[in-house]
Design a protein around this motif. Structure first.
Motif, short mmCIF file in Angstrom:
data_model
loop_
_atom_site.label_atom_id
_atom_site.label_comp_id
_atom_site.label_asym_id
_atom_site.label_seq_id
_atom_site.Cartn_x
_atom_site.Cartn_y
_atom_site.Cartn_z
N SER A 47 36.51 47.68 39.95
CA SER A 47 36.62 48.18 41.39
C SER A 47 36.46 47.21 42.54
CB SER A 47 35.28 49.29 41.27
OG SER A 47 33.89 48.25 41.16
N CYS A 82 40.08 50.84 40.43
CA CYS A 82 41.09 49.99 40.28
C CYS A 82 41.98 50.49 38.95
CB CYS A 82 41.33 48.62 40.64
SG CYS A 82 40.53 48.07 42.23
N ALA A 108 36.31 43.03 40.51
CA ALA A 108 37.53 43.27 40.06
C ALA A 108 37.86 42.18 39.20
CB ALA A 108 38.52 43.49 41.33
N ASP A 136 44.89 43.16 45.24
CA ASP A 136 44.35 43.56 44.19
C ASP A 136 45.29 44.29 43.02
OD1 ASP A 136 44.88 45.46 46.48
OD2 ASP A 136 43.63 46.94 45.50
N HIS A 137 46.63 44.05 43.52
CA HIS A 137 47.88 44.34 42.78
C HIS A 137 48.83 43.34 42.14
CE1 HIS A 137 47.68 48.65 44.10
NE2 HIS A 137 46.74 48.18 44.90
N HIS A 285 43.78 54.05 43.22
CA HIS A 285 42.53 54.09 43.60
C HIS A 285 41.65 55.44 43.44
CE1 HIS A 285 42.29 50.01 44.89
NE2 HIS A 285 43.34 50.28 45.83
#
Length: 309
Positions: A47, A82, A108, A136-137, A285
């Motif tokens: 997350s 995530c 994460a 985050d990707h 999300h």
């Protein structure tokens, strides 16, 4: 102490001194659905912890307050899940996005544990398909030695998105708060360039998987329409970034989007299509593993609701 939007964007959370994030459920499959003979599941990368003004800053605060109250959103931080989508059709094992890796936020970067709990190794991934190149990707695409984490996979990204982050001028144009996003994306893209294929809006990139351009969150953000057995699902990435304001007021501008007016337009169009076609949604999300559907609000109103699977 509260985390400023600028600190979050520039350095992630690790150096900001905020309270630890609430972790998403650990490991394994979070939610799944069948598309004919294929299976679409979500696995956790943990997350994030976001300062509330990262999303809510540009919004009309008086009108915002009752919506947040209705969703029991309080305090100065948001902790979205995530959820990475994993598609298996017997021939292809496709991972949508690569998570944050170890360098973005301490909450994460749990993808490897989740894949292990789901019975998969990185070597079994045949394709890594990116919605966009935010940290985050894409920051999780390399291993501890800065080699590709998924060594046998073809990596795939929309051409417009790739060209934007590859452009050496982006780091100066994106703004100081997001400059680290550009540096981090470019560094990882340099490593995977030789194993990356590009596509454009509307292309069928793999059997049963078509690209749907949804720009605004980033210039070349892509969603993906999956079809099988007469059923459909849409992987929306961050085009629909939360289950509250994005649905209740899709036309409001969100501070998380790079081009806020364009993102609002893409979000509204996407929600209208998902509601009218009753297509399953897979959101990076969104809560509960991210799989559900979209319900339209009252006739004449431009609002929606996320219904988890």
């Amino acid at each position: 102490m509260p985390v400023s939007r600028r600190v979050f964007l520039a350095r992630g959370l690790a150096a900001a001194g905020a309270a630890p994030a609430l972790l998403a459920p650990a490991g394994g499959v979070l939610a799944d659905l069948s598309l004919g003979a294929a299976r679409l599941t979500t696995v956790s990368d943990g997350s994030l912890t976001l300062p509330r003004d990262f999303i809510f800053g540009p919004m009309p605060q008086a009108e915002l307050a009752p919506i947040l109250a209705a969703h029991n959103i309080t305090g100065d931080a948001l902790t979205p899940e995530c959820n990475l989508a994993l598609y298996r059709d017997g021939t292809h094992t496709v991972l949508f996005d690569a998570g944050a890796g170890p360098d973005f936020m301490p909450s994460a970067g749990q993808l490897l544990d989740s894949l292990d709990a789901a019975g998969l190794t990185p070597e079994e991934i045949t394709h890594v398909v990116f919605t966009h190149a935010h940290p985050d990707h894409i920051w999780g695409v390399l291993d501890d030695f800065d080699d590709p984490l998924f060594p046998d996979a073809t990596h795939m990204m929309g051409r417009r998105e790739w060209d934007y982050w590859w452009n050496p001028e982006t780091v100066d144009r994106i703004g100081a708060a997001r400059a680290t996003f550009a540096v981090g994306a470019r560094r990882r893209m340099e490593v995977i360039e030789a194993i990356t294929e590009f596509f454009d809006d509307g292309e069928e990139i793999l059997p049963g998987i078509s690209a749907v351009e949804t720009p605004g969150h980033t210039p070349g953000h892509m969603a993906f329409e999956l079809r099988g057995g007469g059923q459909g699902a849409m992987i929306v990435g961050d085009a629909i970034g939360n289950e509250h304001i994005a649905f209740a007021r899709p036309g409001w501008e969100s501070g998380s989007d790079q081009d806020m007016p364009l993102a609002a337009k893409s979000r509204s169009q996407l929600l209208d299509r998902l509601a009218s076609e009753q297509m399953q949604i897979v959101g990076f999300h969104l809560p509960g593993g991210g799989i559900g559907r979209v319900e339209k609000g009252a006739p004449g109103e431009d609002d929606y609701r996320f219904v988890p699977a």
